[in-house]
Design a protein around this motif. Sequence first.
Motif, short mmCIF file in Angstrom:
data_model
loop_
_atom_site.label_atom_id
_atom_site.label_comp_id
_atom_site.label_asym_id
_atom_site.label_seq_id
_atom_site.Cartn_x
_atom_site.Cartn_y
_atom_site.Cartn_z
N THR A 284 0.84 -1.21 0.00
CA THR A 284 0.00 0.00 0.00
C THR A 284 0.87 1.26 0.00
O THR A 284 0.62 2.19 -0.78
CB THR A 284 -0.94 0.01 1.23
OG1 THR A 284 -1.68 -1.22 1.25
CG2 THR A 284 -1.90 1.17 1.18
N LYS A 285 1.88 1.28 0.87
CA LYS A 285 2.76 2.46 0.94
C LYS A 285 3.49 2.67 -0.40
O LYS A 285 3.59 3.79 -0.90
CB LYS A 285 3.77 2.29 2.07
CG LYS A 285 3.17 2.51 3.46
CD LYS A 285 4.13 2.13 4.56
CE LYS A 285 3.46 2.26 5.93
NZ LYS A 285 4.23 1.64 7.00
N PHE A 286 3.99 1.56 -0.98
CA PHE A 286 4.75 1.65 -2.23
C PHE A 286 3.86 2.16 -3.37
O PHE A 286 4.21 3.11 -4.08
CB PHE A 286 5.34 0.27 -2.58
CG PHE A 286 6.08 0.25 -3.89
CD1 PHE A 286 7.36 0.77 -3.99
CD2 PHE A 286 5.48 -0.28 -5.03
CE1 PHE A 286 8.04 0.77 -5.21
CE2 PHE A 286 6.15 -0.29 -6.25
CZ PHE A 286 7.43 0.23 -6.33
N LEU A 287 2.68 1.54 -3.54
CA LEU A 287 1.82 1.92 -4.66
C LEU A 287 1.19 3.30 -4.45
O LEU A 287 0.94 4.03 -5.41
CB LEU A 287 0.73 0.86 -4.87
CG LEU A 287 1.25 -0.49 -5.41
CD1 LEU A 287 0.12 -1.53 -5.46
CD2 LEU A 287 1.87 -0.34 -6.79
N HIS A 288 0.93 3.63 -3.19
CA HIS A 288 0.43 4.97 -2.87
C HIS A 288 1.46 6.01 -3.30
O HIS A 288 1.13 7.04 -3.91
CB HIS A 288 0.17 5.06 -1.35
CG HIS A 288 -0.40 6.38 -0.91
ND1 HIS A 288 -0.29 6.85 0.38
CD2 HIS A 288 -1.05 7.34 -1.60
CE1 HIS A 288 -0.86 8.04 0.46
NE2 HIS A 288 -1.33 8.36 -0.73
N ARG A 289 2.73 5.73 -3.00
CA ARG A 289 3.83 6.64 -3.38
C ARG A 289 3.94 6.74 -4.91
O ARG A 289 4.11 7.83 -5.46
CB ARG A 289 5.14 6.14 -2.78
CG ARG A 289 6.27 7.17 -2.80
CD ARG A 289 7.46 6.74 -1.98
NE ARG A 289 8.14 5.59 -2.57
CZ ARG A 289 8.25 4.41 -1.99
NH1 ARG A 289 7.69 4.20 -0.80
NH2 ARG A 289 8.88 3.41 -2.58
N CYS A 290 3.80 5.59 -5.58
CA CYS A 290 3.89 5.59 -7.06
C CYS A 290 2.77 6.42 -7.68
O CYS A 290 3.01 7.21 -8.60
CB CYS A 290 3.81 4.16 -7.59
SG CYS A 290 5.24 3.15 -7.20
N GLU A 291 1.55 6.24 -7.14
CA GLU A 291 0.41 6.99 -7.68
C GLU A 291 0.57 8.49 -7.41
O GLU A 291 0.23 9.32 -8.25
CB GLU A 291 -0.90 6.47 -7.08
CG GLU A 291 -1.32 5.12 -7.65
CD GLU A 291 -2.63 4.60 -7.07
OE1 GLU A 291 -3.25 5.32 -6.27
OE2 GLU A 291 -3.02 3.46 -7.41
N SER A 292 1.10 8.82 -6.24
CA SER A 292 1.28 10.23 -5.88
C SER A 292 2.35 10.90 -6.75
O SER A 292 2.23 12.08 -7.10
CB SER A 292 1.67 10.36 -4.40
OG SER A 292 0.70 9.75 -3.59
N SER A 293 3.40 10.13 -7.09
CA SER A 293 4.50 10.72 -7.87
C SER A 293 4.24 10.67 -9.37
O SER A 293 5.01 11.18 -10.17
CB SER A 293 5.82 9.99 -7.56
OG SER A 293 5.72 8.64 -7.96
N GLY A 294 3.13 10.00 -9.76
CA GLY A 294 2.76 9.99 -11.18
C GLY A 294 3.42 8.91 -12.00
O GLY A 294 3.29 8.90 -13.22
N THR A 295 4.16 7.99 -11.37
CA THR A 295 4.80 6.93 -12.16
C THR A 295 3.81 5.81 -12.49
O THR A 295 4.07 4.99 -13.36
CB THR A 295 6.00 6.31 -11.40
OG1 THR A 295 5.54 5.81 -10.14
CG2 THR A 295 7.09 7.33 -11.16
#
Length: 467
Positions: A284-295
């Motif tokens: 969750t933390k990893f994918l949340h970060r990915c979605e937030s950074s636009g990758t």
Amino acid sequence: KSGLDPGGAWHAWGMACLKAGNLSSAREKFNRCLKPPMDLNQLNHGSRLVQDVIQYLESTVKPILIADDDYFATLRELEATLRTRSLSLEMMCEGKIQHNYYQECLFYLHSYGTNLAIISFYMRHDCMREALLHLLNKESPSEVFIEGIFIPSYESGKLHMLENLLETIDPGLESWGVYLIAACKYLQRKNYYHILYELQQFMKDHVRAAMTCIRFFTHGAKSYTELGGKQTWLLKIKDHLKVYLQEVSRNSGRKKMACTFRKKMSATDVSRHINTVDLQMEVTKFLHRCESSGTSQMTGSSLPTLFGNNNMKMDVACKVMLEGKNIEEGFGIAFRVLQDFQLEATEVYSKVAKQLVKQQKYSEIRQLLKCVNESGVAAKNDGDNIILNCLNEFKNIPAEDLDNLIQDMDSDENKIQAYVMCNKLRSAYLVSVRQEKTRAVQLVQHVRQLAESSRDDIVKAICTQWL
């Protein structure tokens, strides 16, 4: 004389006696037309005639007494006059059912009403304890509890009062087990999950409470950004499971208790679920970060989590690898998912490779192969199989990238198979002739056959000349 049913006349006469305040005469008249139900646990309030009597008595603030033409007898005089010794109530609600017409209601309910009618009467008059004791004493089925006690309690905001009474009557709640499980099933059917969760916590049913928390975490979320905001539910799942583990270890030394209504689970399974929650938090933390950074580039109708079946877990592993800045960034977490749940790794890697072909990230496929080979658990042909599985899309792959991918394969046999799949028969011939002579002859013959089928005269001639 006319042979008509006299029941209606007796009922009308009884009602007239009630309205006149002559309660004993009313009982005598009603005795001739009212009958007790065949099944006391049927889910209704008894016959319409009984309901009419109860409805009238409840609507009457005090019966009017005709005796001595005293229409305005005080309430105390009424109670004294109308008190009857024949009515022995199993339970009386102190300070509440004190008027005679209430006693009269109970007389008719106990004589001619169903258990649901009696319980509903108690509930209407704030006698929840009496309703519960009646339920237990008569061993009524769980449907009577749901209909008569549970639904009225939560609808009127008295669920806490109900819980307190259940605990007061039986601190271990064992005698209420069947009823509580039925209430949980009812709430689940109705999708009342917040009330369900509250009830499961009261029941100290930690395993089921954890399952409800999983639903709160996953339900309705459309992205991992949303799941990122629901991580407190993951912490609650862990708390419930840890408390359950403590209780199991505390009770392990004691004599085994009778079969309880709370859901059981082995300590090994609980530990495994706690690990799943930990891993889901990382995902969750990893994918949340990915979605937030636009990758993040993947979009799908459903949002996969580790709480689903194996196919969904494989989707999580794919998503983690594909949504990072590069394959390497998410490979570690994805690899743990594959290992923890013993998933079919090659199938997942192949799905990722196909997705990378669609995204035209051919260098990422080579990075994927590097990660797979360095993972330490890859079988000899895993890398080759990943490439072979994504060559179905070879028409979309530029020639140079296609050659690079095939050159990265370990086995010559697999290279030949790859070249054949891509209709690169000349390249397949060049690799074939490098093999041990007997095998080379078989391979070249196969290539010549394919060249003949596809009318590639040049490759056919080369193969014939070599043979």
